[in-house]
Motif scaffolding. Structure first.
Motif, mmCIF file in Angstrom:
data_model
loop_
_atom_site.group_PDB
_atom_site.id
_atom_site.type_symbol
_atom_site.label_atom_id
_atom_site.label_comp_id
_atom_site.label_asym_id
_atom_site.label_seq_id
_atom_site.Cartn_x
_atom_site.Cartn_y
_atom_site.Cartn_z
ATOM 1 N N GLY A 278 38.115 37.309 43.924
ATOM 2 C CA GLY A 278 38.988 36.612 42.740
ATOM 3 C C GLY A 278 38.783 35.447 42.046
ATOM 4 O O GLY A 278 39.036 34.717 41.452
ATOM 5 N N ASP A 279 37.092 35.178 42.319
ATOM 6 C CA ASP A 279 36.302 33.908 42.174
ATOM 7 C C ASP A 279 35.322 34.156 40.773
ATOM 8 O O ASP A 279 34.186 35.084 41.286
ATOM 9 N N TRP A 280 35.848 34.244 40.287
ATOM 10 C CA TRP A 280 34.527 34.691 38.457
ATOM 11 C C TRP A 280 32.925 34.254 38.619
ATOM 12 O O TRP A 280 31.983 34.232 38.601
ATOM 13 N N ARG A 281 32.899 33.151 39.197
ATOM 14 C CA ARG A 281 31.660 32.450 39.207
ATOM 15 C C ARG A 281 31.066 33.115 40.814
ATOM 16 O O ARG A 281 29.506 32.372 40.900
ATOM 17 N N SER A 282 31.487 33.640 41.661
ATOM 18 C CA SER A 282 30.953 34.115 42.931
ATOM 19 C C SER A 282 31.018 36.024 42.620
ATOM 20 O O SER A 282 31.019 36.722 44.129
ATOM 21 N N ARG A 283 31.564 36.259 41.639
ATOM 22 C CA ARG A 283 31.692 37.604 41.070
ATOM 23 C C ARG A 283 30.207 38.485 41.294
ATOM 24 O O ARG A 283 29.061 37.943 41.776
#
Length: 283
Positions: A278-283
Motif C-alpha cells: 500500500g506504499d508507493w515508495r516501497s513497491r
C-alpha cells in the motif's frame, strides 16, 4: 396520506462539486428552502436510500388503512417535492466514503425557476435539516448555516490526499503550487487498495486495506483542481466512462486524527499489479 417510501438506507454518500443554496421561496416554510448548485471542490453529504413501493398500513387495532393508490415510490416523492412543477428529479453520481461511485436520483430546482439571488431561510426549517444531518452522522452543518444566511459557503474540506507521483519528492510534486497556498503537508493513510500500472499509481476503493500517502491542506483547492483534474485525465462526473481517474471524497488518518479529504481514484485497474504494501515508495 402516502407511506414514506425511503425505508432502507444503502450508505451515506457525497455529491461532489455541488453545494447548498437557498434560492427558492416557500411560503409554507417561511423563507428560502434548499437547492443545489455546482461548485468545484465543494460537496454535499447525504444518504442513499432504496425507493420502495408503499405497503398497506394498518391501524393499532389491525384494521387496514386505505392510502391513496400508488404502486411507485417515485410518484410519492415527486408529489412531496412538487416535481416537476417546483423541483425536478435528476440522475447524478455520488460516492461513498471509500470513493465508490453510485448512480442515484436527486431533486433540484431548475435554474429558470429559482431566484436570481439567495433567499434567507427560516430558523425552524434549517433546524429540521440539521436534525437530518445529525441523525445520519453527516458532514455539513457549517455549510448549511452559511447558505441559510446567504453567506459564502466554506468548502467542506481543504484537504487533498496524494499517494504517488504528487507526493513530496516525487516527479509531480511541483503541481501542488504555489507554496504559499499550502497550509500543511503531512503523512496520512486512507482505506483503499494501491495498484501500479507500469510507473503509474492507481488508487481503488476498498474497506479492508490501507494506502499510505500524504495529506495536503491547501487554500485554493478549486484552482488547484483545474490543473490536477486535467493531469489525472478526469473529464468530469458526467463523463466518468472516458476518464482515467475521478476525484472523490474519503477519510484520511493523520497523527492529528481523521479528516475528510479529496483523492483521485483510478476508474479501472485492468492490466495493473497490486502493491501489497500500500506504499508507493516501497513497491
Amino acid at each position: 396520506g402516502y407511506q414514506y417510501p425511503l425505508t432502507e438506507v444503502v450508505t451515506s454518500a457525497f455529491l461532489p462539486d455541488h453545494e447548498y443554496i437557498f434560492n427558492i421561496i416557500s411560503e409554507r416554510r417561511g423563507g428560502g428552502v434548499l437547492n443545489l448548485r455546482e461548485r468545484t471542490a465543494q460537496a454535499v453529504h447525504g444518504v442513499v436510500f432504496l425507493v420502495r413501493p408503499p405497503r398497506p398500513s394498518r391501524s393499532e387495532s389491525g384494521t387496514a388503512i386505505l392510502l391513496p393508490e400508488s404502486d411507485d415510490g417515485w410518484k410519492v416523492l415527486d408529489r412531496k417535492e412538487e416535481a416537476p412543477r417546483v423541483y425536478e428529479r435528476i440522475p447524478v453520481t455520488v460516492f461513498d466514503e471509500y470513493g465508490q461511485p453510485i448512480q442515484v436520483m436527486t431533486y433540484r430546482v431548475p435554474e429558470q425557476k429559482a431566484e436570481s439571488t439567495p433567499v434567507p431561510a427560516s430558523e425552524p426549517y434549517v433546524e429540521v435539516v440539521k436534525q437530518g444531518l445529525r441523525a445520519y452522522g453527516l458532514e455539513g452543518e457549517a455549510q448549511l448555516d452559511a447558505a441559510a444566511a446567504s453567506k459564502i459557503v466554506p468548502l467542506i474540506t481543504d484537504r487533498l490526499f496524494v499517494y504517488g507521483t504528487l507526493m513530496a519528492g516525487e516527479p509531480q510534486e511541483l503541481r501542488i503550487q504555489p507554496d504559499e497556498d499550502v497550509l500543511s503537508w503531512v503523512p496520512a493513510t486512507v482505506r483503499g487498495r494501491l495498484y501500479a500500472f507500469e510507473d503509474i499509481p492507481c488508487l481503488r476503493p476498498a474497506k479492508d486495506s490501507i494506502v499510505y500517502g500524504e495529506c495536503i491542506r491547501h487554500k485554493n483547492l478549486d484552482a488547484l483542481f483545474l490543473d490536477i483534474d486535467f493531469y489525472e485525465g478526469f473529464r468530469g462526473y458526467g463523463d466518468l466512462e472516458h476518464s482515467l481517474y475521478y476525484r472523490a471524497l474519503t477519510f484520511c488518518e493523520t497523527k492529528d486524527g481523521k479528516h475528510l479529504a479529496w483523492a483521485y481514484f483510478a476508474r479501472t485497474v485492468e492490466g495493473a499489479v497490486e502493491v501489497p504494501s500500500g506504499d508507493w515508495r516501497s513497491r
